[in-house]
Design an enzyme around this catalytic site. Sequence first.
Site, short mmCIF file in Angstrom:
data_model
loop_
_atom_site.label_atom_id
_atom_site.label_comp_id
_atom_site.label_asym_id
_atom_site.label_seq_id
_atom_site.Cartn_x
_atom_site.Cartn_y
_atom_site.Cartn_z
N THR A 90 -5.29 1.89 3.25
CA THR A 90 -6.63 1.30 3.18
C THR A 90 -7.73 2.29 3.51
OG1 THR A 90 -6.44 0.45 5.44
CG2 THR A 90 -5.81 -1.04 3.65
N CYS A 91 -7.43 3.29 4.33
CA CYS A 91 -8.46 4.28 4.67
C CYS A 91 -8.85 5.12 3.45
CB CYS A 91 -8.00 5.18 5.81
SG CYS A 91 -6.48 6.07 5.44
N MET A 92 -7.97 5.15 2.45
CA MET A 92 -8.24 5.91 1.23
C MET A 92 -8.41 5.00 0.02
SD MET A 92 -5.76 9.22 1.80
CE MET A 92 -4.32 8.37 1.21
#
Length: 123
Positions: A90-92
């Site tokens: 999710t961070c990317m």
Amino acid sequence: LDLKDLQTHSSYSGGFTAEHPVICWLWETLAAFDAQQQALFLRFVTSCSRAPLLGFKYLEPGFCVHRSGVGGSNAPDDTADHTRLPTAATCMNLLKLPPYQTKEALRQKLLYAITSGSGFDLS
């Protein structure tokens, strides 16, 4: 969820292209999902259940679908582990998607992944 906007501002890696059959199945599957399932998908890949206010053009980093479960970007699709579930970073804003052999397999695995609520447990 504006799937056309998301699709327009998506990229692909690991051997996937916009024309790859699995990517075509992904967009067809997402279009067949109801609004709740689409929101679950968006939360699964971005950690947010709503699109960016001004559209996916402003999602940072942009949404990407990466071919996973294979030995490298040049490995044939039939060498993939088709039992794996889709996972996300999710961070990317990254969906890691195995190259499933059928659209139905993709639909079933994706639905399981987005509705399980397991988060990092699936990695």
